[in-house]
Design a protein around this motif. Structure first.
Motif, PDB file in Angstrom:
ATOM      1  N   SER A   1      13.420  -2.981 -48.460  1.00 14.04           N
ATOM      2  CA  SER A   1      13.313  -3.386 -47.056  1.00 14.04           C
ATOM      3  C   SER A   1      11.913  -3.108 -46.523  1.00 14.04           C
ATOM      4  O   SER A   1      11.112  -2.406 -47.145  1.00 14.04           O
ATOM      5  CB  SER A   1      14.360  -2.655 -46.209  1.00 14.04           C
ATOM      6  N   ASP A   2      11.640  -3.654 -45.337  1.00 14.54           N
ATOM      7  CA  ASP A   2      10.309  -3.587 -44.738  1.00 14.54           C
ATOM      8  C   ASP A   2      10.179  -2.317 -43.897  1.00 14.54           C
ATOM      9  O   ASP A   2      10.847  -2.181 -42.867  1.00 14.54           O
ATOM     10  CB  ASP A   2      10.091  -4.820 -43.858  1.00 14.54           C
ATOM     11  N   PRO A   3       9.328  -1.366 -44.285  1.00 18.46           N
ATOM     12  CA  PRO A   3       9.200  -0.132 -43.492  1.00 18.46           C
ATOM     13  C   PRO A   3       8.615  -0.374 -42.108  1.00 18.46           C
ATOM     14  O   PRO A   3       8.866   0.402 -41.186  1.00 18.46           O
ATOM     15  CB  PRO A   3       8.278   0.739 -44.354  1.00 18.46           C
ATOM     16  N   LYS A   4       7.839  -1.434 -41.940  1.00 15.50           N
ATOM     17  CA  LYS A   4       7.267  -1.705 -40.615  1.00 15.50           C
ATOM     18  C   LYS A   4       8.360  -2.043 -39.615  1.00 15.50           C
ATOM     19  O   LYS A   4       8.183  -1.877 -38.410  1.00 15.50           O
ATOM     20  CB  LYS A   4       6.257  -2.853 -40.712  1.00 15.50           C
ATOM     21  N   ARG A   5       9.497  -2.501 -40.099  1.00 13.79           N
ATOM     22  CA  ARG A   5      10.593  -2.861 -39.208  1.00 13.79           C
ATOM     23  C   ARG A   5      11.677  -1.794 -39.149  1.00 13.79           C
ATOM     24  O   ARG A   5      12.290  -1.592 -38.100  1.00 13.79           O
ATOM     25  CB  ARG A   5      11.205  -4.184 -39.665  1.00 13.79           C
TER      26      ARG A   5
ATOM     27  N   PRO B   1       7.657  -2.631 -50.260  1.00 14.01           N
ATOM     28  CA  PRO B   1       7.788  -3.792 -51.149  1.00 14.01           C
ATOM     29  C   PRO B   1       7.177  -5.060 -50.569  1.00 14.01           C
ATOM     30  O   PRO B   1       6.988  -6.038 -51.288  1.00 14.01           O
ATOM     31  CB  PRO B   1       9.304  -3.939 -51.306  1.00 14.01           C
ATOM     32  N   THR B   2       6.854  -5.057 -49.262  1.00 15.55           N
ATOM     33  CA  THR B   2       6.274  -6.257 -48.654  1.00 15.55           C
ATOM     34  C   THR B   2       4.757  -6.295 -48.786  1.00 15.55           C
ATOM     35  O   THR B   2       4.137  -7.306 -48.455  1.00 15.55           O
ATOM     36  CB  THR B   2       6.646  -6.322 -47.165  1.00 15.55           C
TER      37      THR B   2
ATOM     38  N   VAL C   1       6.553   4.222 -55.349  1.00 15.44           N
ATOM     39  CA  VAL C   1       6.744   5.615 -54.969  1.00 15.44           C
ATOM     40  C   VAL C   1       6.890   6.440 -56.235  1.00 15.44           C
ATOM     41  O   VAL C   1       7.636   6.068 -57.150  1.00 15.44           O
ATOM     42  CB  VAL C   1       8.000   5.790 -54.083  1.00 15.44           C
ATOM     43  N   THR C   2       6.199   7.570 -56.282  1.00 14.52           N
ATOM     44  CA  THR C   2       6.311   8.476 -57.430  1.00 14.52           C
ATOM     45  C   THR C   2       7.120   9.699 -57.034  1.00 14.52           C
ATOM     46  O   THR C   2       7.148  10.084 -55.856  1.00 14.52           O
ATOM     47  CB  THR C   2       4.921   8.918 -57.899  1.00 14.52           C
ATOM     48  N   PRO C   3       7.793  10.348 -57.997  1.00 15.34           N
ATOM     49  CA  PRO C   3       8.520  11.586 -57.683  1.00 15.34           C
ATOM     50  C   PRO C   3       7.623  12.653 -57.078  1.00 15.34           C
ATOM     51  O   PRO C   3       8.051  13.407 -56.194  1.00 15.34           O
ATOM     52  CB  PRO C   3       9.073  12.014 -59.045  1.00 15.34           C
ATOM     53  N   THR C   4       6.381  12.713 -57.526  1.00 16.19           N
ATOM     54  CA  THR C   4       5.464  13.721 -56.986  1.00 16.19           C
ATOM     55  C   THR C   4       5.216  13.496 -55.497  1.00 16.19           C
ATOM     56  O   THR C   4       5.197  14.447 -54.699  1.00 16.19           O
ATOM     57  CB  THR C   4       4.129  13.675 -57.744  1.00 16.19           C
ATOM     58  N   ALA C   5       5.051  12.228 -55.103  1.00 19.82           N
ATOM     59  CA  ALA C   5       4.819  11.923 -53.691  1.00 19.82           C
ATOM     60  C   ALA C   5       6.021  12.315 -52.840  1.00 19.82           C
ATOM     61  O   ALA C   5       5.875  12.857 -51.735  1.00 19.82           O
ATOM     62  CB  ALA C   5       4.511  10.439 -53.525  1.00 19.82           C
ATOM     63  N   VAL C   6       7.231  12.066 -53.353  1.00 18.40           N
ATOM     64  CA  VAL C   6       8.440  12.425 -52.613  1.00 18.40           C
ATOM     65  C   VAL C   6       8.525  13.938 -52.435  1.00 18.40           C
ATOM     66  O   VAL C   6       8.794  14.449 -51.338  1.00 18.40           O
ATOM     67  CB  VAL C   6       9.690  11.891 -53.332  1.00 18.40           C
ATOM     68  N   LEU C   7       8.280  14.686 -53.513  1.00 16.24           N
ATOM     69  CA  LEU C   7       8.364  16.147 -53.436  1.00 16.24           C
ATOM     70  C   LEU C   7       7.291  16.723 -52.519  1.00 16.24           C
ATOM     71  O   LEU C   7       7.546  17.683 -51.778  1.00 16.24           O
ATOM     72  CB  LEU C   7       8.243  16.740 -54.839  1.00 16.24           C
TER      73      LEU C   7
END
Length: 436
Positions: A61-65, A80-81, A88-94
């Protein structure tokens, strides 16, 4: 399933509740968590509504919306747009999860009766402001002080009202232009053609911000959606329900109560000055003098004072009360002329909520009868002396005593008098120049 597979790999201490909670139970559970990590789903929207910090992964989905608006407590990863799509990487999430756990409280800090911290609103840069209220004419008149106060913020203030509220809107001071929802687009069944016309009409105003006023049981999202489609960048309203990105500034909690209190409370929460003591109601130019001439033609003594009553066919109302002639207001008469009759009167006797609001605004002593004459704050006058007589329209003794009390005079000797009924005349729309 995937939840079980993930729980096995996370090891001991992992509690798998997939498929084991109701929607209400899920909300109760989210209120107690420190942080939510997940995809953009209904769960993430519930957590945002509850003020729970979150890291949301956008893979479809579009994060801007759809991303939460409060970036200080929520992180949106992935897009994804984008070109190319942002992964996204696991490191970025953590990393983002660690920052939120270290910096953010469990709940949004509250202020001003429960409104969460709002993004700053650049009021000095707001040139064109749209105000929206779709409720009754009587409630719209009680909002007049708030509307008048907020009109000083922008160079041009436009009010969008329903077709039923348009007549009362003509009396509001500080409004430069009226937009009328003639098709009942925002209050009736959804018709695509009507929505399209209203969006185009709002879009033509090039508004910088919109404020949607609502009652206790109303929601702002139909109007907010039109404002969103029209490209208004700032959309402000109070609501008990979560509405996604339709509102850029969502007041989560606004105390229930009369529209006068709700409108002024909303202004305070968004950093605007509270309404002053001015009624905010202004008669169009020439209306008061024209009505005064009509009264003079009937009887020159009417301009010395009269009692304004609803109708001439009521057996309860005499032709004279406390030495003052009674002027009967016909049922079909423009609101602007009714306002002039109220302003020129000494006392008002009415069961009409709109007339009662006008009497209160002009500080005319008021005898309020019938269904509106309740002791609740919704109907009780605030600016003028008043007597509330539920169902007293058929009791001339009570009416006479109420008028006597309000005028604070002794019962005069009986004098012959005449009751007058003002005839409704065809008049041009007094606010036609402001209406579109």
């Amino acid at each position: 399933g995937q939840a079980g597979w993930l729980a096995e790999r996370l090891g001991r201490g992992t509690l798998n509740l997939a498929g084991k909670t109701t929607l209400g139970g899920l909300g109760a559970l989210l209120k107690r968590v420190r942080l939510l990590v997940g995809n953009d789903t209904g769960v993430s929207h519930i957590s945002a509504a509850l003020g729970v910090p979150s890291v949301i992964i956008f893979s479809a989905s579009d994060p801007k919306r759809w991303a939460p608006l409060d970036l200080s407590r929520h992180r949106a990863l992935g897009d994804p747009t984008a070109v190319p799509p942002a992964g996204v990487t696991p490191t970025a999430v953590l990393d983002e999860a660690g920052r939120l756990l270290a910096e953010s409280p469990v709940r949004l800090q509250v202020r001003g009766g429960g409104a969460g911290d709002l993004p700053a609103i650049p009021w000095p840069h707001i040139k064109r402001l749209l105000l929206v209220y779709l409720g009754s004419p009587a409630n719209l008149l009680t909002m007049a002080p708030a509307i008048h106060a907020v009109s000083y913020v922008a160079c041009e203030t436009t009010l969008l009202v329903s077709s039923t509220g348009a007549s009362a809107a003509c009396l509001l001071g500080g409004i430069d232009r009226l937009l009328i929802d003639h098709d009942q687009t925002l209050t009736g069944p959804v018709v695509f053609a009507s929505v399209y016309r209203l969006v185009r009409k709002v879009q033509s105003g090039s508004f910088d911000a919109a404020i949607v006023f609502t009652g206790d049981s109303d929601h702002p999202y139909s109007a907010a959606y039109v404002c969103y489609l029209a490209g208004i960048p700032l959309r402000i309203a109070a609501s008990k329900e979560f509405g996604g990105a339709l509102l850029t500034h969502w007041i989560r909690k606004l105390a229930d109560g009369p529209m006068a209190d709700r409108s002024s409370g909303l202004l305070q929460l968004i950093g605007l000055p509270s309404p002053g003591d001015e009624p905010g109601i202004v008669l169009p130019r020439g209306v008061e003098s024209r009505v005064a001439r009509d009264l003079h033609e009937l009887d020159r003594d009417l301009l010395r004072g009269y009692v304004l009553a609803d109708r001439a066919d009521s057996p309860a109302l005499p032709e004279q009360m406390q030495g003052l002639p009674v002027v009967f207001r016909p049922g079909v008469i423009p609101v602007v002329e009714t306002a002039a009759l109220v302003k020129l009167s000494r006392v008002v006797v009415t069961a009409d909520p709109v007339v009662a609001r006008l009497a209160d605004a002009f500080r005319r002593p008021l005898v309020l009868t019938g269904p509106p004459a309740t002791g609740s704050d919704d109907w009780r006058p605030r600016r003028t002396r008043s007597r509330l007589l539920p169902g007293a329209l058929a009791n001339p003794v009570e009416l006479s005593e109420a008028v006597k009390t309000l005028l604070w005079i002794e019962e005069p000797a009986a004098n012959p008098g005449r009751g007058w009924e003002i005839q409704a005349k065809r008049t041009q729309d007094a606010c036609g120049e402001r209406t579109r």
